[in-house]
Scaffold this motif. Structure first.
Motif, PDB file in Angstrom:
ATOM      1  N   ALA A  41      -5.338  -5.801   0.268  1.00  0.00           N
ATOM      2  CA  ALA A  41      -4.521  -5.175  -1.022  1.00  0.00           C
ATOM      3  C   ALA A  41      -4.581  -3.606  -0.467  1.00  0.00           C
ATOM      4  O   ALA A  41      -3.410  -3.091  -0.992  1.00  0.00           O
ATOM      5  CB  ALA A  41      -5.172  -5.188  -2.363  1.00  0.00           C
ATOM      6  N   ALA A  42      -5.338  -3.089  -0.048  1.00  0.00           N
ATOM      7  CA  ALA A  42      -5.299  -1.668   0.296  1.00  0.00           C
ATOM      8  C   ALA A  42      -4.302  -1.297   1.257  1.00  0.00           C
ATOM      9  O   ALA A  42      -3.630  -0.429   1.147  1.00  0.00           O
ATOM     10  CB  ALA A  42      -6.717  -1.195   0.618  1.00  0.00           C
ATOM     11  N   VAL A  43      -4.432  -2.131   2.422  1.00  0.00           N
ATOM     12  CA  VAL A  43      -3.157  -1.868   3.186  1.00  0.00           C
ATOM     13  C   VAL A  43      -1.872  -2.051   2.658  1.00  0.00           C
ATOM     14  O   VAL A  43      -0.788  -1.093   2.881  1.00  0.00           O
ATOM     15  CB  VAL A  43      -3.420  -3.025   4.520  1.00  0.00           C
ATOM     16  CG1 VAL A  43      -2.235  -2.959   5.336  1.00  0.00           C
ATOM     17  CG2 VAL A  43      -4.511  -2.789   5.128  1.00  0.00           C
ATOM     18  N   ALA A  44      -1.676  -3.094   1.863  1.00  0.00           N
ATOM     19  CA  ALA A  44      -0.196  -3.215   1.115  1.00  0.00           C
ATOM     20  C   ALA A  44      -0.008  -1.897   0.110  1.00  0.00           C
ATOM     21  O   ALA A  44       1.236  -1.532   0.338  1.00  0.00           O
ATOM     22  CB  ALA A  44      -0.251  -4.616   0.405  1.00  0.00           C
ATOM     23  N   GLY A  45      -0.945  -1.356  -0.216  1.00  0.00           N
ATOM     24  CA  GLY A  45      -0.575  -0.326  -1.172  1.00  0.00           C
ATOM     25  C   GLY A  45      -0.275   0.850  -0.356  1.00  0.00           C
ATOM     26  O   GLY A  45       0.588   1.758  -0.930  1.00  0.00           O
ATOM     27  N   LEU A  46      -0.961   0.999   0.770  1.00  0.00           N
ATOM     28  CA  LEU A  46      -0.683   1.973   1.718  1.00  0.00           C
ATOM     29  C   LEU A  46       0.792   2.186   2.228  1.00  0.00           C
ATOM     30  O   LEU A  46       1.633   3.033   2.359  1.00  0.00           O
ATOM     31  CB  LEU A  46      -1.835   2.236   2.933  1.00  0.00           C
ATOM     32  CG  LEU A  46      -3.125   2.816   2.379  1.00  0.00           C
ATOM     33  CD1 LEU A  46      -4.067   2.516   3.659  1.00  0.00           C
ATOM     34  CD2 LEU A  46      -3.184   4.243   2.014  1.00  0.00           C
ATOM     35  N   VAL A  47       1.227   0.872   2.755  1.00  0.00           N
ATOM     36  CA  VAL A  47       2.578   0.626   3.137  1.00  0.00           C
ATOM     37  C   VAL A  47       3.473   0.972   1.848  1.00  0.00           C
ATOM     38  O   VAL A  47       4.659   1.426   2.339  1.00  0.00           O
ATOM     39  CB  VAL A  47       2.485  -0.863   3.608  1.00  0.00           C
ATOM     40  CG1 VAL A  47       4.031  -1.191   3.889  1.00  0.00           C
ATOM     41  CG2 VAL A  47       1.886  -1.012   5.029  1.00  0.00           C
ATOM     42  N   GLU A  48       3.176   0.399   0.778  1.00  0.00           N
ATOM     43  CA  GLU A  48       4.113   0.674  -0.279  1.00  0.00           C
ATOM     44  C   GLU A  48       4.197   2.114  -0.607  1.00  0.00           C
ATOM     45  O   GLU A  48       5.407   2.650  -0.857  1.00  0.00           O
ATOM     46  CB  GLU A  48       3.555  -0.031  -1.511  1.00  0.00           C
ATOM     47  CG  GLU A  48       4.489   0.259  -2.950  1.00  0.00           C
ATOM     48  CD  GLU A  48       4.086  -0.555  -4.021  1.00  0.00           C
ATOM     49  OE1 GLU A  48       4.715  -0.525  -5.098  1.00  0.00           O
ATOM     50  OE2 GLU A  48       2.823  -1.302  -3.687  1.00  0.00           O
ATOM     51  N   ALA A  49       3.240   2.675  -0.772  1.00  0.00           N
ATOM     52  CA  ALA A  49       3.273   4.151  -0.763  1.00  0.00           C
ATOM     53  C   ALA A  49       3.957   5.231   0.149  1.00  0.00           C
ATOM     54  O   ALA A  49       4.817   5.905   0.031  1.00  0.00           O
ATOM     55  CB  ALA A  49       1.896   4.900  -0.900  1.00  0.00           C
TER      56      ALA A  49
END
Length: 301
Positions: A41-49
């Protein structure tokens, strides 16, 4: 746009690079320790940001403290132990809906320095991390070389070569070997050696400051360190004969190493001459995350 993530044990960092290597976006978050789903989830959040901030979609490379097994496709040899045995590439690709390239973090370091760092333009780059731990990565033609079994560059797991009688068999290391490069050539090992000899616990920076003032104990510990690191690098020279050796990690900031290592290596190199340069990483602590982004070469998508 190239996105790279450096997946560390304590922090995750994303970088967005232009095709020319310019930094477009950067962000760090704490690593959700012992929480695999939280890490995804953290990786997905970083990519989204990153993509929200730049307004662009990027390729994604990820550097991890471990590697993917060619035999099983699962993570192995990770000191972030909650990753071991997980199908990380498949899980990330399913979550993000795009291909993801994953490499050992030391290989990412090598790719970064081979692309636009201290080894730029060199065909064979051996990039060595001498920090809290010890590891290395190999870049061939600017691309990560993982090897047939995903263990190319596992230099730290080898016993320091040409042990002296006083050194043999060497201290135990967490990887299960005695006298391993991982122990003796890391900053941790440097500090431990000083404490063992003097009974005083100091940081590497403090030991080097004493050495520069002529302190006998600190000088002896430094000389022993240079000898061991020199022998370990000579082994790399004999086996790989790289075009450049690039040093990263905290110990790479000791300027004297670049003057003292060639003489320490020379007696152990099987050649009538050896002039391969030893250089400090150009991108410093940023090399890992930049190299993850460069796992996708120019024009790839």
């Amino acid at each position: 746009m190239r996105l790279g993530i450096d997946w560390g044990g304590t922090k995750m960092e994303i970088i967005a690079l232009s095709e020319q290597g310019e930094v477009l976006f950067r962000k760090r978050v704490p690593t959700p320790k012992d929480d695999y789903e939280g890490c995804l989830a953290a990786v997905a959040g970083l990519v989204e940001a990153a993509e929200a901030d730049t307004g662009k979609t990027g390729t994604l490379g990820v550097g991890i403290p471990g590697s993917l097994s060619p035999a099983t496709g699962l993570v192995k040899n990770s000191n972030a132990v909650w990753l071991n045995g997980k199908p990380l590439d498949r899980d990330l690709q399913a979550r993000l809906g795009r291909p993801v390239r994953i490499q050992n973090d030391a290989n990412c370091f090598a790719v970064s320095e081979a692309t636009d760092g201290a080894g730029a333009g060199k065909a064979v780059v051996h990039a060595i991390i001498i920090g809290t731990g010890c590891g290395s990565g190999i870049a061939l033609g600017g691309r990560a070389h993982s090897g047939a079994n995903g263990i190319a560059g596992e230099w730290g797991a080898i016993t320091v070569p040409w042990l002296t009688p006083e050194e043999f068999p060497g201290p135990d290391c967490w990887i299960g070997h005695k006298g391993a490069i991982e122990y003796w050539c890391s900053g941790t090992g440097f500090q431990a050696d000083y404490e063992k000899k003097t009974g005083t616990a100091l940081s590497g920076r403090e030991i080097i400051a004493l050495k520069r003032k002529g302190d006998p104990a600190a000088t002896d510990i430094y000389r022993a360190y240079v000898s061991r690191l020199g022998r370990a690098l000579a082994m790399s020279a004999n086996l790989l004969d790289p075009d450049v050796l690039v040093l990263g990690g905290g110990m790479s900031n000791i300027d004297e190493l670049y003057e003292d290592l060639p003489a320490a290596m020379a007696p152990f190199i099987f050649s009538d001459s050896y002039d391969t340069p030893i250089r400090k990483a150009f991108h410093g602590d940023s090399s890992g995350v930049r190299g993850a982004a460069w796992l996708w070469g120019a024009g790839e998508s």
